[in-house]
Design a protein around this motif. Structure first.
Motif, PDB file in Angstrom:
ATOM      1  N   HIS A 273       0.846  -1.046   0.103  1.00 26.53           N
ATOM      2  CA  HIS A 273       0.085   0.000   0.061  1.00 26.53           C
ATOM      3  C   HIS A 273       1.100   1.071   0.150  1.00 26.53           C
ATOM      4  N   SER A 274       0.545   2.224  -0.848  1.00 29.42           N
ATOM      5  CA  SER A 274       1.291   3.386  -1.102  1.00 29.42           C
ATOM      6  C   SER A 274       0.600   4.699  -1.014  1.00 29.42           C
ATOM      7  N   TYR A 275       1.469   5.563  -0.418  1.00 32.21           N
ATOM      8  CA  TYR A 275       1.078   7.067  -0.468  1.00 32.21           C
ATOM      9  C   TYR A 275       2.221   7.917  -0.642  1.00 32.21           C
ATOM     10  N   VAL A 276       1.828   9.213  -1.106  1.00 31.89           N
ATOM     11  CA  VAL A 276       3.069  10.090  -1.217  1.00 31.89           C
ATOM     12  C   VAL A 276       2.624  11.396  -0.615  1.00 31.89           C
ATOM     13  N   VAL A 277       3.587  12.111  -0.301  1.00 33.29           N
ATOM     14  CA  VAL A 277       3.658  13.402   0.621  1.00 33.29           C
ATOM     15  C   VAL A 277       4.109  14.479  -0.248  1.00 33.29           C
ATOM     16  N   SER A 278       3.256  15.530  -0.360  1.00 33.44           N
ATOM     17  CA  SER A 278       3.308  16.667  -1.201  1.00 33.44           C
ATOM     18  C   SER A 278       4.381  17.566  -0.690  1.00 33.44           C
ATOM     19  N   GLU A 279       5.255  18.291  -1.601  1.00 33.61           N
ATOM     20  CA  GLU A 279       5.623  19.404  -0.967  1.00 33.61           C
ATOM     21  C   GLU A 279       4.849  20.646  -0.416  1.00 33.61           C
ATOM     22  N   SER A 280       5.390  21.476   0.351  1.00 37.66           N
ATOM     23  CA  SER A 280       4.600  22.492   0.903  1.00 37.66           C
ATOM     24  C   SER A 280       3.422  23.029  -0.045  1.00 37.66           C
ATOM     25  N   ILE A 281       2.062  22.965   0.734  1.00 41.35           N
ATOM     26  CA  ILE A 281       0.931  23.802  -0.076  1.00 41.35           C
ATOM     27  C   ILE A 281       0.578  24.598   1.333  1.00 41.35           C
ATOM     28  N   PRO A 282       0.998  25.815   1.335  1.00 40.15           N
ATOM     29  CA  PRO A 282       0.526  26.679   2.434  1.00 40.15           C
ATOM     30  C   PRO A 282      -0.915  26.661   2.418  1.00 40.15           C
ATOM     31  N   SER A 283      -1.888  26.700   1.431  1.00 38.28           N
ATOM     32  CA  SER A 283      -3.158  26.994   1.477  1.00 38.28           C
ATOM     33  C   SER A 283      -3.927  25.803   2.002  1.00 38.28           C
ATOM     34  N   ALA A 284      -3.246  24.533   1.979  1.00 39.22           N
ATOM     35  CA  ALA A 284      -3.714  23.399   2.619  1.00 39.22           C
ATOM     36  C   ALA A 284      -3.945  23.204   3.947  1.00 39.22           C
ATOM     37  N   GLN A 285      -3.079  24.178   4.751  1.00 43.24           N
ATOM     38  CA  GLN A 285      -3.188  23.803   6.205  1.00 43.24           C
ATOM     39  C   GLN A 285      -4.174  24.182   6.742  1.00 43.24           C
ATOM     40  N   GLY A 286      -4.827  23.489   7.595  1.00 45.76           N
ATOM     41  CA  GLY A 286      -5.828  23.334   8.514  1.00 45.76           C
ATOM     42  C   GLY A 286      -7.198  23.008   7.533  1.00 45.76           C
ATOM     43  N   LEU A 287      -7.048  22.530   6.478  1.00 43.74           N
ATOM     44  CA  LEU A 287      -8.292  21.965   5.697  1.00 43.74           C
ATOM     45  C   LEU A 287      -8.463  20.326   6.056  1.00 43.74           C
ATOM     46  N   PRO A 288      -9.783  19.840   6.066  1.00 42.22           N
ATOM     47  CA  PRO A 288     -10.145  18.834   6.329  1.00 42.22           C
ATOM     48  C   PRO A 288      -9.602  17.617   5.234  1.00 42.22           C
ATOM     49  N   ASN A 289      -9.482  16.285   5.702  1.00 44.57           N
ATOM     50  CA  ASN A 289      -9.189  15.191   5.144  1.00 44.57           C
ATOM     51  C   ASN A 289     -10.178  14.755   4.176  1.00 44.57           C
ATOM     52  N   ILE A 290      -9.888  14.074   3.119  1.00 43.78           N
ATOM     53  CA  ILE A 290     -10.675  13.744   1.962  1.00 43.78           C
ATOM     54  C   ILE A 290     -10.814  12.347   1.774  1.00 43.78           C
ATOM     55  N   ARG A 291     -12.061  11.813   1.622  1.00 40.39           N
ATOM     56  CA  ARG A 291     -12.165  10.392   1.174  1.00 40.39           C
ATOM     57  C   ARG A 291     -13.053  10.301  -0.206  1.00 40.39           C
ATOM     58  N   ASP A 292     -12.233   9.872  -1.157  1.00 38.61           N
ATOM     59  CA  ASP A 292     -13.029   9.816  -2.458  1.00 38.61           C
ATOM     60  C   ASP A 292     -13.215   8.261  -2.951  1.00 38.61           C
ATOM     61  N   GLY A 293     -14.399   7.769  -2.475  1.00 37.56           N
ATOM     62  CA  GLY A 293     -14.573   6.191  -2.798  1.00 37.56           C
ATOM     63  C   GLY A 293     -14.699   5.940  -4.236  1.00 37.56           C
ATOM     64  N   ASP A 294     -15.129   6.931  -4.969  1.00 38.08           N
ATOM     65  CA  ASP A 294     -15.111   6.657  -6.441  1.00 38.08           C
ATOM     66  C   ASP A 294     -13.834   6.519  -7.096  1.00 38.08           C
TER      67      ASP A 294
END
Length: 379
Positions: A273-294
């Protein structure tokens, strides 16, 4: 009757692990835990009410719950706590799932995370940033409506949102690719290794024991006093034999191999199982997590980074897990991960140009129906 309940180390190459630890999770509890030197050989007890094999999140949680009930429980970990899959787990805790029992278990877990620091002084690094479950299809939107009903029946706050309302909660989302979403403000993340430390600290305070560097080489069985089924009588380790009539298999990716020690087979296997970590995205700070079942992807927000992971239709099955695999990682197959990257970029366009800081590919244990195997083995 055989009482056998199922749940779910060589050190990693420095270049890969240092990059992940130093750049992504510096200061995390699991980094401090896994960096400690190995303790001296454990002094195993001769008897226990329950022996738990595996020191991941399932094993530590089982130990904690049993110890609180006054059960004399011992946890055996062949390497160190959190080795295997727990140490690199993203730690997302959703609040609502399609099955009632899953929803109840998730919210019990959340309640435990919220109180463990008060009980033990160990901070599980809980981040209550909420969750967005998106729908790209009409069928998924109908499922989200059912989830909203489930949430209401359990008193869990959740709201159905239009694409425009979803964008208000998650401004980086592309509202043109979704039909709506479910917002679950109780969702969040915890550091799995910090949580395991809190659980074992609480368990030890209640009388339980934790034995690291203590692999199980043999499961002793004998005739049951009632009926003709075999019954667990003990486990053999390099440091001594522990007599017990109850064994809990929490060895995750090694669970099938552990079962074989008792002459049993289990319908589960380890997958990459894999995931990647992005570089800094300042506008993402404090946002909720996302679940995309489709799209079979998820996005975890950690500070100003996005952790993007997914589940493939044709995953890589690990026929046999290396016995010395502890804090190791596999190399990511970028060709296979490309579909996840594409879907994540469609949903959150800024991810496409953010750059990738690091990747994580490790073992995870799955059953055919993706549900846990829990309970006494009737064999």
């Amino acid at each position: 009757m055989l009482r056998f309940i199922t749940r779910q180390g060589r050190w990693p190459p420095l270049t890969q692990t240092e990059r992940f630890l130093e750049n992504t999770c510096r200061g995390h509890q699991w980094y401090r835990l896994s960096s400690q030197q190995s303790p001296p050989p454990p002094d195993v007890p001769t008897q226990a009410d329950v022996v738990i094999i595996g020191g991941g999140s399932a094993g530590c949680n089982t130990l904690y719950q049993l110890a609180r009930q006054g059960v004399k429980a011992v946890l055996l970990e062949r390497a160190k706590l959190t080795a295997g899959a727990t140490w690199h787990n993203t730690g997302i805790i959703w609040s609502v799932m399609p099955r009632d029992i899953e929803t109840q278990l998730l919210n019990s877990s959340r309640d435990l995370v919220l109180r463990i620091q008060q009980e033990t002084g160990i901070d599980p690094l809980w981040n209550n940033n909420g969750g967005i479950y998106v729908a790209r299809t009409k069928e998924r939107l109908e499922e989200l409506k059912r989830l909203a009903t489930i949430a209401k029946s359990f008193g869990i706050p959740a709201s159905l949102l239009s694409p425009g309302e979803t964008k208000q909660v998650f401004p980086l989302i592309n509202e043109d690719v979704i039909l709506g979403s479910l917002h679950s403000p109780n969702d969040g993340t915890a550091d799995p290794s910090a949580l395991c430390q809190g659980l074992t600290t609480g368990a030890i305070a209640a009388g339980a024991q934790v034995m690291e560097n203590c692999p199980v080489s043999k499961i002793l069985t004998g005739p049951s006093r009632v009926g003709g089924h075999p019954q667990v009588q003990g486990v053999v380790t390099p440091h001594g034999t522990i007599r017990t009539n109850c064994l809990v298999n929490c060895s995750g990716a090694w669970a099938a191999e552990t079962a074989k020690l008792a002459g049993l087979s289990l319908p589960l296997c380890a997958l990459k199982h894999s995931y990647v970590v992005s570089e800094s995205i300042p506008s993402a700070q404090g946002l909720p997590n996302i679940r995309d079942g489709d799209s079979s992807i998820y996005i975890r927000i950690y500070k100003d980074n996005m952790f993007v992971g997914g589940f493939e239709n044709n995953p890589v099955i690990l026929e046999e897990m290396p016995k010395d695999f502890a804090f190791d990682l596999f190399e990511l197959d970028w060709d296979m991960f490309q579909s996840h990257q594409k879907k994540a970029s469609e949903l959150v366009p800024v991810f496409e140009t953010s750059g990738i800081k690091t990747s994580v590919c490790g073992p995870h244990c799955f059953t055919p129906d993706l549900m846990p195997i829990v309970g006494e083995d009737p064999r």
